[in-house]
Design a protein around this motif. Structure first.
Motif, PDB file in Angstrom:
ATOM      1  N   GLN A 155       1.119  -1.000   0.104  1.00  0.00           N
ATOM      2  CA  GLN A 155       0.045   0.012   0.080  1.00  0.00           C
ATOM      3  C   GLN A 155       0.819   0.997  -0.167  1.00  0.00           C
ATOM      4  N   THR A 156       1.083   1.872  -1.119  1.00  0.00           N
ATOM      5  CA  THR A 156       1.970   3.002  -1.248  1.00  0.00           C
ATOM      6  C   THR A 156       1.410   4.322  -1.362  1.00  0.00           C
ATOM      7  N   TRP A 157      -0.166   4.030  -1.179  1.00  0.00           N
ATOM      8  CA  TRP A 157      -1.026   5.342  -1.230  1.00  0.00           C
ATOM      9  C   TRP A 157      -0.780   6.465  -2.153  1.00  0.00           C
ATOM     10  N   SER A 158      -0.593   5.944  -3.602  1.00  0.00           N
ATOM     11  CA  SER A 158      -0.155   6.930  -4.646  1.00  0.00           C
ATOM     12  C   SER A 158      -1.266   7.676  -4.937  1.00  0.00           C
ATOM     13  N   ALA A 164      -3.900   8.552  -2.742  1.00  0.00           N
ATOM     14  CA  ALA A 164      -4.550   8.902  -1.622  1.00  0.00           C
ATOM     15  C   ALA A 164      -5.734   8.173  -1.121  1.00  0.00           C
ATOM     16  N   SER A 165      -6.987   8.781  -0.919  1.00  0.00           N
ATOM     17  CA  SER A 165      -7.930   7.987  -0.724  1.00  0.00           C
ATOM     18  C   SER A 165      -8.553   7.363  -1.819  1.00  0.00           C
ATOM     19  N   SER A 220      -6.537   5.347  -3.638  1.00  0.00           N
ATOM     20  CA  SER A 220      -5.681   4.287  -3.758  1.00  0.00           C
ATOM     21  C   SER A 220      -6.473   2.993  -4.041  1.00  0.00           C
ATOM     22  N   ILE A 245      -2.067  12.817   3.420  1.00  0.00           N
ATOM     23  CA  ILE A 245      -1.510  11.365   2.776  1.00  0.00           C
ATOM     24  C   ILE A 245      -0.152  11.284   2.972  1.00  0.00           C
ATOM     25  N   ASP A 253       1.325   8.865   5.309  1.00  0.00           N
ATOM     26  CA  ASP A 253       1.034   7.389   5.155  1.00  0.00           C
ATOM     27  C   ASP A 253       2.010   6.929   3.974  1.00  0.00           C
ATOM     28  N   ARG A 254       2.467   7.776   2.976  1.00  0.00           N
ATOM     29  CA  ARG A 254       3.295   7.383   2.047  1.00  0.00           C
ATOM     30  C   ARG A 254       4.344   6.873   2.390  1.00  0.00           C
ATOM     31  N   SER A 284       5.412  10.812  -4.354  1.00  0.00           N
ATOM     32  CA  SER A 284       4.335  10.576  -5.163  1.00  0.00           C
ATOM     33  C   SER A 284       4.036  11.870  -5.866  1.00  0.00           C
TER      34      SER A 284
END
Length: 458
Positions: A39-42, A44-45, A47, A338, A341-342, A411
């Protein structure tokens, strides 16, 4: 003592190695998150999108053809068959005109692969500038309250783009709204038309610093760059064009004679000062600005340009927005979002893969080749004008390293780092003739594949 043949082979091996490593980096950056469910959160929500494609902010959306496919193929083929030869022999004025025409046609045709939405959809998104610009009816009040509205805790906090940039970027779009160009398609066209000037500034700078031959060799790579996929309708294309123009003015100041250098220095400083009010990250372009002065062997413009750069910054502060007060607040919002979290362990190298997607894989080969031939700073071995290119490339590389290590651009760098990319791309001018011939085809094909396989979000 090594033979000349062995000396020539080393840069060729370096170029091949650079290309292979660049392609491998891109493959791993795409494949590993999918294979191991990272989970790279590229996005954001968003993802959770099933076709999310880190390291890019977009996602997989393959399309065989679109309205712009045929024009893009035509521009690419004509560019490959005709433009390098034309760039080598045309008068300088005609080369600049042709470069702008090809760059603009390339950007628009790629965008229109997605139809007219390729121009209109991005800027109308709720996180972008246009919706915010349409709501601004009191500019002085906007500037006075701008910093207050950056944090998430403010009940009327700015959307992502306005919060993440100084107000000059938003004011640009406020101006478009005020003159009747606030529609998403019209604004997208304006952004693209401005973004296409970038190549002209880069070419002018190289010629100013006595690197015209290499400017002509670099021209096809600048105008047919894969970065065009991300330049069209991205506000970062404006930042790219403005900083390139400021650097071109700085080069003129560095070589100016008589008292003319003072005017060029003032103009360069003012434009570069405005660039810092468009994007906080443009402060890193100061490394490229220093590279311009090193390449020109002149520090004379520096104090005048610095003072001139302070004029727009201080004027904005007097109007209510102090850059130095806003940046710490922006940093807090960045880490509250975000970005917190990345994972840095992925994005420190995933960013470089996204850069390679946007700039094109040949840039990796060109950087490795230049480094092997001259270690970038020992550029005397490269021939006339090559020291200029090498020093500029080094400035851009340093700026990217600082940006990556800072972790303030985890990102989305396929767009955020657009201002650095032209100064990497010019390294292609140092490649041998054979590499440039097929390398340009690689870049054009790469752009077409990226545009047709991905929804890039820009």
């Amino acid at each position: 003592m090594s033979s000349p043949g062995a000396a020539d082979a080393s840069p060729a091996r370096a170029a091949r190695t650079g290309l292979v490593l660049t392609l491998l980096l891109v493959v791993l950056a795409f494949a590993l998150p999918a294979l191991f469910d990272w989970q790279t959160w590229s996005r954001a929500s968003r993802s959770a999108h099933p076709w999310a494609s880190p390291p890019l902010h977009g996602f997989w959306e393959p399309k065989l053809v679109g309205p712009g496919t045929a024009p893009a193929l035509l521009v690419g083929l004509v560019g490959l068959a005709w433009f390098p030869r034309y760039a080598a022999v045309a008068s300088w004025g005609r080369l600049l005109l042709a470069s702008y025409a090809v760059a603009l046609a390339w950007m628009l045709s790629l965008a229109f692969v997605d139809g007219s939405e390729g121009i209109s959809r991005v800027l109308d998104h709720s996180t972008e500038y246009l919706p915010s610009a349409r709501e601004v009816d009191d500019v002085p009040e906007m500037l006075r309250t701008y910093v207050d509205r950056i944090p998430y805790s403010h009940p009327d906090n700015w959307p992502t783009q306005a919060a993440g940039h100084p107000p000059l970027a938003l004011l640009f779009f406020v101006g478009l709204v005020r003159i009747g160009l606030g529609g998403s398609f019209a604004a997208g066209m304006v952004v693209t038309v401005i973004g296409a000037t970038t190549a002209l500034s880069v070419l002018a700078l190289l010629r100013t610093l006595d690197a015209e031959l290499l400017a002509r060799r670099a021209a096809p790579f600048l105008v047919l760059s894969p970065a065009a996929v991300f330049m069209a309708v991205s506000a970062d294309a404006i930042f790219t064009a403005v900083t390139a123009a400021g650097l071109a003015l700085l080069a003129r100041a560095a070589v100016g004679r008589g008292r003319g250098w003072i005017g060029w220095s003032v103009a360069a400083g003012f434009v570069l000062g405005c660039s810092v009010l468009l994007s906080y990250g443009m402060g890193l372009m100061g490394l490229v600005a220093l590279a311009v002065l090193v390449a020109a062997r002149s520090w004379r413009p520096l104090p005048v340009a610095v003072v001139a750069a302070l004029v727009p910054v201080l004027a904005m502060a007097a109007a209510g927005f102090a850059w130095w007060e806003a940046y710490p607040v922006l940093t807090e919002r960045y880490w509250d979002g975000i970005a917190g979290d990345r994972p840095a362990w992925y994005w420190m190298w995933g960013n470089l893969a996204a850069l390679a997607v946007s700039a094109g894989p040949l840039v990796g080969a060109a950087l490795a080749h230049a480094g092997a031939r001259a270690r970038l700073l020992r550029a005397a071995a490269l021939g006339p004008g090559s020291r200029v290119v090498a020093v500029l490339v080094l400035g851009a590389v340093l700026a990217i390293v600082v940006a990556d290590v800072s972790r303030m651009s985890k990102s989305e760098v396929e767009r955020i780092w657009l201002p650095f990319m032209p100064w990497l791309t010019i390294a292609a001018a140092l490649l041998p003739d054979a590499w440039r011939r097929w390398g340009l085809a690689l870049q054009v094909g790469w752009a077409l594949v990226v545009q047709h396989l991905l929804y890039t979000s820009w």
